[in-house]
Each structure stands twice: as structure tokens, then as C-alpha cells.
Design a protein around this motif. Structure first.
Motif, short mmCIF file in Angstrom:
data_model
loop_
_atom_site.label_atom_id
_atom_site.label_comp_id
_atom_site.label_asym_id
_atom_site.label_seq_id
_atom_site.Cartn_x
_atom_site.Cartn_y
_atom_site.Cartn_z
N THR A 97 19.32 13.98 7.39
CA THR A 97 19.60 15.09 8.29
C THR A 97 18.54 15.11 9.38
N PRO A 98 18.76 15.86 10.46
CA PRO A 98 17.73 15.95 11.50
C PRO A 98 16.38 16.42 10.98
N GLU A 99 16.37 17.14 9.87
CA GLU A 99 15.10 17.58 9.29
C GLU A 99 14.27 16.42 8.75
N ASP A 100 14.87 15.27 8.60
CA ASP A 100 14.14 14.08 8.17
C ASP A 100 13.49 13.34 9.33
N THR A 101 13.76 13.78 10.55
CA THR A 101 13.16 13.15 11.72
C THR A 101 11.65 13.33 11.68
N ALA A 102 10.93 12.22 11.76
CA ALA A 102 9.47 12.26 11.68
C ALA A 102 8.92 10.86 11.85
N VAL A 103 7.61 10.78 12.01
CA VAL A 103 6.93 9.50 11.87
C VAL A 103 6.57 9.36 10.40
N TYR A 104 6.96 8.26 9.82
CA TYR A 104 6.72 8.01 8.40
C TYR A 104 5.53 7.07 8.25
N TYR A 105 4.59 7.48 7.42
CA TYR A 105 3.37 6.73 7.20
C TYR A 105 3.31 6.24 5.76
N CYS A 106 2.81 5.05 5.60
CA CYS A 106 2.52 4.53 4.27
C CYS A 106 1.01 4.56 4.06
N ALA A 107 0.61 4.90 2.85
CA ALA A 107 -0.81 4.98 2.52
C ALA A 107 -1.06 4.33 1.17
N ALA A 108 -2.27 3.83 0.99
CA ALA A 108 -2.60 3.17 -0.27
C ALA A 108 -4.00 3.57 -0.73
N ARG A 109 -4.17 3.56 -2.04
CA ARG A 109 -5.46 3.85 -2.66
C ARG A 109 -5.78 2.71 -3.62
N LEU A 110 -6.87 2.01 -3.38
CA LEU A 110 -7.24 0.89 -4.23
C LEU A 110 -8.10 1.30 -5.41
N ARG A 111 -8.75 2.44 -5.31
CA ARG A 111 -9.56 2.92 -6.42
C ARG A 111 -8.64 3.36 -7.56
N PRO A 112 -9.20 3.58 -8.76
CA PRO A 112 -8.35 4.08 -9.85
C PRO A 112 -7.59 5.32 -9.41
N PRO A 113 -6.33 5.42 -9.81
CA PRO A 113 -5.51 6.54 -9.32
C PRO A 113 -5.99 7.87 -9.84
N PRO A 114 -5.83 8.93 -9.05
CA PRO A 114 -6.16 10.27 -9.51
C PRO A 114 -5.07 10.78 -10.44
N ILE A 115 -5.24 11.99 -10.92
CA ILE A 115 -4.22 12.57 -11.79
C ILE A 115 -2.92 12.72 -11.01
N TYR A 116 -1.82 12.70 -11.70
CA TYR A 116 -0.49 12.73 -11.11
C TYR A 116 -0.33 13.88 -10.13
N HIS A 117 -0.89 15.02 -10.48
CA HIS A 117 -0.75 16.21 -9.63
C HIS A 117 -1.31 15.98 -8.23
N SER A 118 -2.28 15.08 -8.10
CA SER A 118 -2.96 14.85 -6.84
C SER A 118 -2.28 13.80 -5.97
N TRP A 119 -1.25 13.17 -6.47
CA TRP A 119 -0.62 12.08 -5.70
C TRP A 119 -0.07 12.56 -4.36
N SER A 120 0.21 13.82 -4.21
CA SER A 120 0.75 14.35 -2.97
C SER A 120 -0.33 14.78 -1.98
#
Length: 128
Positions: free
Chosen positions: A87-110
Motif C-alpha cells: 500500500t502507499p503506507e509502505d512507501t519509504a527508503v528501506y535500509y538493511c543493517a547488520a550486527r556482527l557482535r553477539p546478538p542482543p535479546i530478541y526484544h531488542s532486535w527492533s
């Protein structure tokens, strides 16, 4: 250090679908966290989805619930985000990001601050 490159943006009609690619410059370990964020004009950057490179554990925003698929091509160091029923609400610049360190808790992934490497973004425009 790695480079992150997003591709696959473009112009799509409402109801259509697209596939975004996030390619990294190096082989990723199984616990590398890779995420998608997006930013619309005048709005803050918002979380879309995240996944560990080595497994199919996914955290996704409610805004894309039921409309996404995440897959990976390990040989090409690429993570794919497929979005449907756009939908038009999906219009945006989409970014990809990565973390090489050990992952944080699941709650923090956002949380954008847990990611260390970002791509330049790819524009997605959904026409009415």
C-alpha cells in the motif's frame, strides 16, 4: 568491518509485491543479526524485520504481518525481504543493517541502535 548493500527498490502499484535484497561484503557467522528498517519523509526510521543469519528466527513489525517472507542465499551473502499486498503506507527508503557482535535479546532486535553497519538504502514507492 563489512559493507551492506540494498537493492530491489522501485515503483510498485498498490496490491503489488517486491523483493528487497541485502548483500554483505563478507561471509556472515550464524549469529549475525540482519535487519530491515524503513523511513518515510517526515517520519522517524522504523523497524520492519530482523533475522539471525544462521537460523529462521524472525522478528517482524505488525505493519507487515502476514505480508512478508524472509529468505537467504548463503552463497551470495544475501538476505531477501519479500513484501506483498503493498500500500502507499509502505512507501519509504528501506535500509538493511547488520550486527556482527553477539546478538542482543530478541526484544531488542527492533532497536536501531543495536546495529553497527548500515546500507545506503533503497527507495520503494507504492502508487495509489
Amino acid at each position: 568491518q563489512i559493507q551492506v548493500l540494498e537493492t530491489g527498490g522501485g515503483l510498485v502499484e498498490t496490491g503489488g509485491s517486491l523483493s528487497l535484497s541485502c548483500t554483505t561484503s563478507h561471509l556472515l557467522s550464524s549469529d549475525t543479526l540482519v535487519a530491515w528498517f524503513r523511513q518515510s519523509p517526515g517520519k522517524e526510521r522504523e523497524f520492519v524485520a530482523a533475522s539471525l543469519w544462521g537460523e529462521n528466527t524472525i522478528k517482524a513489525a505488525a505493519s507487515i504481518s502476514g505480508r512478508y517472507t524472509i529468505s537467504r542465499d548463503r552463497a551470495k551473502y544475501t538476505l531477501f525481504l519479500q513484501l506483498s499486498n503493498l500500500t502507499p503506507e509502505d512507501t519509504a527508503v528501506y535500509y538493511c543493517a547488520a550486527r556482527l557482535r553477539p546478538p542482543p535479546i530478541y526484544h531488542s532486535w527492533s532497536d536501531a541502535t543495536v546495529y553497527d553497519y548500515w546500507g545506503q538504502g533503497t527507495q520503494v514507492t507504492v502508487s495509489p
